[in-house]
Design an enzyme around this catalytic site. Sequence first.
Site, PDB file in Angstrom:
ATOM      1  N   GLY A   5       0.522 -13.837  -0.270  1.00 51.51           N
ATOM      2  CA  GLY A   5       1.453 -13.421  -1.313  1.00 51.51           C
ATOM      3  C   GLY A   5       2.855 -13.906  -1.007  1.00 51.51           C
ATOM      4  N   SER A  40       9.125   9.071  -1.480  1.00 48.94           N
ATOM      5  CA  SER A  40       8.227   7.953  -1.184  1.00 48.94           C
ATOM      6  C   SER A  40       7.005   8.365  -0.385  1.00 48.94           C
ATOM      7  CB  SER A  40       8.979   6.872  -0.405  1.00 48.94           C
ATOM      8  OG  SER A  40       9.970   6.271  -1.205  1.00 48.94           O
ATOM      9  N   CYS A  89       3.970   0.189  -5.178  1.00 48.57           N
ATOM     10  CA  CYS A  89       2.640   0.333  -4.587  1.00 48.57           C
ATOM     11  C   CYS A  89       2.142   1.770  -4.634  1.00 48.57           C
ATOM     12  CB  CYS A  89       2.633  -0.176  -3.148  1.00 48.57           C
ATOM     13  SG  CYS A  89       3.576   0.857  -2.008  1.00 48.57           S
TER      14      CYS A  89
END
Length: 460
Positions: free
Chosen positions: A211, A131, A48
Site C-alpha cells: 500500500g 480511538s 480503520c
Amino acid sequence: MALISMTASHHDLDLDLLEQLTRDTHTLGKSLVAASARNRGCVVLSTCNRFEVYLDVDLDASVPESALVSTARVAAPVTAASSIAAATATATQLISQASSLPHSLTQRAFTVHTGPDVAAHLFRVASGLDSLVVGEREIAGQVRRALRTAHVDQLTTGPLERLFQRALRTSKAIASSTALSSDGRSVVSVALDLASQASPPWPRASVLVVGTGAYAGATVAALRARGVRDIAVYSGSGRAHAFAVSHQITPASDLPSAIADADVVVACSGNSSGHRGGTPPSPSPTSPILDDPAHHPAHDRAGEVAKQSSISYVLDVAAIAAARRASAEAADGPEGAARPLVVVDLALHRDADPRIAGMAGVGFIDLATVRANAPAAAEEVLREAEAVLAAGLAEYAEREDMRTADAAVTAVVEEFARKREARVVGLVGRGVDRAEAGRRAARELNAEMHRRVLGAQGKI
C-alpha cells in the site's frame, strides 16, 4: 441550521460489520447533499475503526418538505426534530443501498449526536481520546483529510468548517501540552510491537509494506524508528515506485517474490483503496502469535455480514503459500524450512485473508488483535487531556454563541429597518414630511427594537 453527527465505531460494532458499512461510500457526501435541499453540507470521516457522517442541516421551515427524498420524508409540519430525523433517515438509506446491508441494521449501527454533543464527540475523536488506541496521532491527520476532501467536493459550510478547525486546534493543544501522544502510541505501533514477538530483531528484519496511502507512510516511519533498514513497498495500483523514491525504500514489482523475501508483511492498502469484489470475509481466527483466544473478541454479527458482503484479498492463502514455497526453495530445504512470516493487516477493508492465520509458520495480526491488545493510557495523562478538551469546547461554544447572538441582533435590526421604512412610506402617503415621518417612526419603534436586541443578546 443544525449540526448532526452519525457515528459507527469500534466501541459498538464488530469490525467486519464496520467494514461492510463503508462499502462504496466514497461519494456519500455528494449524494447526501444532492438528496435533500435541507442538507447544506457534509463531511465524511472513515478510518480503520470508525465511520462518521457530519451534516449541516437547514431547519428553515420555508424549505419545501417535498425536496426530501421519498424514503426520508416525514409528516408535516416541518420541525427541527423532523428535519434531523429526515436527514439521518436519508443517510442511513443511502449507506444501506451502498453497503447492501438491511436498512434496519444500518440504522442500529449508528449513534446520532445533535446540539453540543456533536462538538463534544468530534473534539474527542480528533484528539485521539475516542480511538482504538487512546492517544493515537494518526486520527488528527485523518480528520484533516476528511475536511480537505469535503473542500475539494465543495461540501463544507461555515458551521462545519469552524467545528472541524476548532476540533483540530484542540487536538494540537492536547498533543503539545500533555503526554497523551508523547510515547507514539498508535494502531501501527501496537501492531508492530505484537509482530516483534515473532520476527527477527528489527535491525535484521526485512519488511514488505503493501500500500502507498497515509497508513503506509506512518508504517515506514514507525519501522525506521525501530531501526529497520530493509523496507520494500508493493502496490497493485502502480504507485510503489513513486512512494519508494519519496520514502527512500525499495519498490517491489512482484508480490509473491517480495513476500518470500520478507520476515514481516504490513498490509494497509485497503485503508485508501476501498472495497474490492470477491470472496466473503470470515471472522479472524486466533493468531498463532498470540494463542490466547481472548485476544480476538467474538464477532457477534460476522455471520450476518459475511452473507451480505463480498471482498477479495491482496494477500490470499494461495499467494502466501507460493511465497512460502519460494522461501523454502531459496533455503534449499523442504517447505517447512521456510523462515517464519508475520502478516499484519491494518486495513479495515481487509487486505489479507484471515484464513492465513491457520497456515503453519505464519503469524497473523489484524485490527481485532490490535484492539484486544491496545494499552491503556495513564489516568493522570487522561485527566490533563480532558481538561484541555473541556477548555477547547468551552471556547468553541462561547464563540458560536457570540456568532449566533450577532446574527440574531443583525436580524432584529434589519427587521425594524424594514418596519420603519414601511411606516415612513405610510406617513408620507398621508402628507407628512419625510424627515418628520422618519422621526415619528423611530419614536414608535425604537423602544421595541432595543428590547428585542437585548433579548437577542441574552441580556433580558
